[in-house]
Design a protein around this motif. Sequence first.
Motif, PDB file in Angstrom:
ATOM      1  N   PHE A 146       0.160 -27.194  -7.430  1.00 22.29           N
ATOM      2  CA  PHE A 146       0.951 -27.524  -6.213  1.00 22.29           C
ATOM      3  C   PHE A 146       2.451 -28.129  -6.687  1.00 22.29           C
ATOM      4  O   PHE A 146       2.551 -28.675  -7.799  1.00 22.29           O
ATOM      5  N   LYS A 147       3.479 -27.399  -6.141  1.00 22.71           N
ATOM      6  CA  LYS A 147       4.889 -27.867  -6.339  1.00 22.71           C
ATOM      7  C   LYS A 147       5.349 -28.717  -5.327  1.00 22.71           C
ATOM      8  O   LYS A 147       5.191 -28.263  -3.944  1.00 22.71           O
ATOM      9  N   ILE A 148       6.001 -29.719  -5.362  1.00 23.27           N
ATOM     10  CA  ILE A 148       6.287 -30.726  -4.410  1.00 23.27           C
ATOM     11  C   ILE A 148       7.852 -30.296  -3.925  1.00 23.27           C
ATOM     12  O   ILE A 148       8.737 -31.033  -4.229  1.00 23.27           O
ATOM     13  N   THR A 149       7.998 -29.188  -3.267  1.00 18.36           N
ATOM     14  CA  THR A 149       9.379 -28.764  -2.611  1.00 18.36           C
ATOM     15  C   THR A 149       9.017 -28.336  -1.370  1.00 18.36           C
ATOM     16  O   THR A 149       8.063 -27.450  -1.040  1.00 18.36           O
TER      17      THR A 149
ATOM     18  N   TYR B   9      -6.937 -42.996  -9.376  1.00 19.31           N
ATOM     19  CA  TYR B   9      -7.002 -41.581  -9.116  1.00 19.31           C
ATOM     20  C   TYR B   9      -5.630 -41.125  -9.154  1.00 19.31           C
ATOM     21  O   TYR B   9      -4.668 -41.573  -8.591  1.00 19.31           O
ATOM     22  N   SER B  10      -5.635 -39.869  -9.913  1.00 20.66           N
ATOM     23  CA  SER B  10      -4.623 -39.202 -10.301  1.00 20.66           C
ATOM     24  C   SER B  10      -4.694 -37.756  -9.986  1.00 20.66           C
ATOM     25  O   SER B  10      -5.804 -37.412 -10.481  1.00 20.66           O
ATOM     26  N   TYR B  11      -3.711 -36.691  -9.699  1.00 19.85           N
ATOM     27  CA  TYR B  11      -3.921 -35.389  -9.511  1.00 19.85           C
ATOM     28  C   TYR B  11      -3.025 -34.619 -10.055  1.00 19.85           C
ATOM     29  O   TYR B  11      -1.820 -35.015  -9.804  1.00 19.85           O
ATOM     30  N   TRP B  12      -3.388 -33.703 -10.984  1.00 18.91           N
ATOM     31  CA  TRP B  12      -2.467 -32.736 -11.453  1.00 18.91           C
ATOM     32  C   TRP B  12      -1.645 -31.984 -10.472  1.00 18.91           C
ATOM     33  O   TRP B  12      -2.234 -31.458  -9.555  1.00 18.91           O
ATOM     34  N   VAL B  13      -0.268 -31.903 -10.747  1.00 22.75           N
ATOM     35  CA  VAL B  13       0.435 -31.035  -9.746  1.00 22.75           C
ATOM     36  C   VAL B  13       1.162 -29.975 -10.698  1.00 22.75           C
ATOM     37  O   VAL B  13       1.201 -30.187 -12.043  1.00 22.75           O
ATOM     38  N   GLY B  14       1.994 -28.969 -10.392  1.00 25.52           N
ATOM     39  CA  GLY B  14       2.629 -28.010 -10.962  1.00 25.52           C
ATOM     40  C   GLY B  14       3.768 -28.422 -11.769  1.00 25.52           C
ATOM     41  O   GLY B  14       4.676 -27.373 -12.051  1.00 25.52           O
ATOM     42  N   GLY B  15       4.184 -29.414 -12.279  1.00 28.46           N
ATOM     43  CA  GLY B  15       5.271 -29.887 -13.188  1.00 28.46           C
ATOM     44  C   GLY B  15       4.967 -29.966 -14.507  1.00 28.46           C
ATOM     45  O   GLY B  15       3.955 -30.277 -14.997  1.00 28.46           O
ATOM     46  N   HIS B  16       6.091 -29.410 -15.260  1.00 27.17           N
ATOM     47  CA  HIS B  16       5.763 -29.397 -16.942  1.00 27.17           C
ATOM     48  C   HIS B  16       7.325 -29.519 -17.304  1.00 27.17           C
ATOM     49  O   HIS B  16       8.179 -28.921 -16.855  1.00 27.17           O
ATOM     50  N   GLY B  17       7.374 -30.228 -18.572  1.00 31.08           N
ATOM     51  CA  GLY B  17       8.606 -29.944 -19.188  1.00 31.08           C
ATOM     52  C   GLY B  17       8.696 -30.983 -20.439  1.00 31.08           C
ATOM     53  O   GLY B  17       7.877 -31.696 -21.048  1.00 31.08           O
ATOM     54  N   ALA B  18      10.149 -31.156 -20.802  1.00 33.37           N
ATOM     55  CA  ALA B  18      10.322 -31.969 -22.248  1.00 33.37           C
ATOM     56  C   ALA B  18      11.709 -32.249 -21.958  1.00 33.37           C
ATOM     57  O   ALA B  18      12.720 -31.834 -21.465  1.00 33.37           O
ATOM     58  N   ASN B  19      12.021 -33.510 -22.346  1.00 38.90           N
ATOM     59  CA  ASN B  19      13.322 -34.242 -22.163  1.00 38.90           C
ATOM     60  C   ASN B  19      13.681 -34.305 -21.105  1.00 38.90           C
ATOM     61  O   ASN B  19      13.300 -34.731 -20.058  1.00 38.90           O
ATOM     62  N   GLN B  20      14.796 -33.470 -20.720  1.00 39.18           N
ATOM     63  CA  GLN B  20      15.733 -33.361 -19.555  1.00 39.18           C
ATOM     64  C   GLN B  20      15.303 -31.982 -18.893  1.00 39.18           C
ATOM     65  O   GLN B  20      15.901 -31.725 -17.687  1.00 39.18           O
ATOM     66  N   ASP B  21      14.516 -31.127 -19.417  1.00 39.66           N
ATOM     67  CA  ASP B  21      14.184 -29.846 -18.693  1.00 39.66           C
ATOM     68  C   ASP B  21      12.902 -29.860 -18.393  1.00 39.66           C
ATOM     69  O   ASP B  21      11.875 -29.617 -18.994  1.00 39.66           O
ATOM     70  N   TRP B  22      12.598 -30.152 -17.016  1.00 40.83           N
ATOM     71  CA  TRP B  22      11.201 -30.105 -16.309  1.00 40.83           C
ATOM     72  C   TRP B  22      11.497 -28.990 -15.390  1.00 40.83           C
ATOM     73  O   TRP B  22      12.438 -28.824 -14.435  1.00 40.83           O
ATOM     74  N   ARG B  23      10.191 -28.415 -15.174  1.00 46.41           N
ATOM     75  CA  ARG B  23      10.204 -27.279 -14.110  1.00 46.41           C
ATOM     76  C   ARG B  23       8.975 -27.113 -13.501  1.00 46.41           C
ATOM     77  O   ARG B  23       7.797 -27.832 -13.775  1.00 46.41           O
ATOM     78  N   TRP B  24       9.092 -26.402 -12.358  1.00 41.49           N
ATOM     79  CA  TRP B  24       7.569 -26.272 -11.564  1.00 41.49           C
ATOM     80  C   TRP B  24       7.012 -24.896 -12.115  1.00 41.49           C
ATOM     81  O   TRP B  24       7.739 -24.487 -12.881  1.00 41.49           O
ATOM     82  N   VAL B  25       5.832 -24.717 -11.818  1.00 45.00           N
ATOM     83  CA  VAL B  25       4.939 -23.586 -12.185  1.00 45.00           C
ATOM     84  C   VAL B  25       5.776 -22.554 -12.031  1.00 45.00           C
ATOM     85  O   VAL B  25       5.490 -21.306 -12.793  1.00 45.00           O
ATOM     86  N   ASP B  26       6.424 -22.303 -10.975  1.00 42.56           N
ATOM     87  CA  ASP B  26       7.332 -21.005 -10.590  1.00 42.56           C
ATOM     88  C   ASP B  26       8.452 -20.965 -11.303  1.00 42.56           C
ATOM     89  O   ASP B  26       9.440 -19.912 -11.163  1.00 42.56           O
ATOM     90  N   GLY B  27       8.737 -21.711 -12.221  1.00 40.75           N
ATOM     91  CA  GLY B  27      10.127 -21.743 -12.887  1.00 40.75           C
ATOM     92  C   GLY B  27      11.227 -22.589 -12.373  1.00 40.75           C
ATOM     93  O   GLY B  27      12.205 -22.622 -12.903  1.00 40.75           O
ATOM     94  N   SER B  28      11.019 -23.148 -11.043  1.00 39.42           N
ATOM     95  CA  SER B  28      12.170 -23.476 -10.559  1.00 39.42           C
ATOM     96  C   SER B  28      12.535 -24.916 -10.929  1.00 39.42           C
ATOM     97  O   SER B  28      11.544 -25.559 -11.555  1.00 39.42           O
ATOM     98  N   LYS B  29      13.586 -25.550 -10.861  1.00 38.80           N
ATOM     99  CA  LYS B  29      13.924 -26.762 -11.298  1.00 38.80           C
ATOM    100  C   LYS B  29      13.204 -28.099 -10.746  1.00 38.80           C
ATOM    101  O   LYS B  29      13.237 -28.176  -9.840  1.00 38.80           O
ATOM    102  N   LEU B  30      12.660 -29.005 -11.658  1.00 32.76           N
ATOM    103  CA  LEU B  30      12.353 -30.240 -11.335  1.00 32.76           C
ATOM    104  C   LEU B  30      13.076 -31.247 -11.587  1.00 32.76           C
ATOM    105  O   LEU B  30      13.350 -31.545 -12.844  1.00 32.76           O
ATOM    106  N   SER B  31      13.805 -31.954 -10.831  1.00 37.93           N
ATOM    107  CA  SER B  31      14.836 -32.942 -11.282  1.00 37.93           C
ATOM    108  C   SER B  31      14.339 -34.237 -11.772  1.00 37.93           C
ATOM    109  O   SER B  31      13.307 -34.751 -11.004  1.00 37.93           O
ATOM    110  N   ILE B  32      14.638 -34.655 -12.755  1.00 36.55           N
ATOM    111  CA  ILE B  32      14.297 -35.832 -13.522  1.00 36.55           C
ATOM    112  C   ILE B  32      14.901 -37.063 -12.657  1.00 36.55           C
ATOM    113  O   ILE B  32      14.707 -38.359 -12.714  1.00 36.55           O
TER     114      ILE B  32
END
Length: 161
Positions: free
Chosen positions: A63-66, A90-113
């Motif tokens: 899931f991506k939160i957009t 309880y925590s649930y995995w959702v579709g964000g991943h990244g490093a440092n300042q560059d975080w993305r959703w699984v579809d490649g769209s930007k996830l703002s830190i």
Amino acid sequence: MMGVNILRALAVVASLLPAVLAARCGPEYFPVGGTCVKVVPTSLTWSDARARCQAEDPPADLFKITPEKILEDLSQFINTHYPEETGDRYSYWVGGHGANQDWRWVDGSKLSIKSNIWLPDEPSQNQRGFTRLAPASAVHGRRYLVYADDRTIASGFICEH
């Protein structure tokens, strides 16, 4: 008179929309904020959770939160449908991943830190990993993104299609 008829027609369409979306979602998926989600209370790593979503028929993804306002709808859905899994452990995995300042959703769209969907002070400058949805407190039920590495086992994951 015509304006009243248009308002009535819009009210009918609005009342039918949840049923139409529910039918579109398919088995085990529920309409939340205009998309279809499946909450899976199975403990896995982020990579294994994503693979499970992608193995769905039809294929899904984490899931991506957009837009960001969907987080409130999702939090309320979890609180209502999974009350035994809403505690702070309880925590649930959702579709964000990244490093440092560059975080993305699984579809490649930007996830703002800088987004307010992150728990305050997360992620820090040199963190890398994957996103979990975790409650900030058991009192109000609002969830936030927190980061974790792929060795972390979350309590569950959320697929979207």
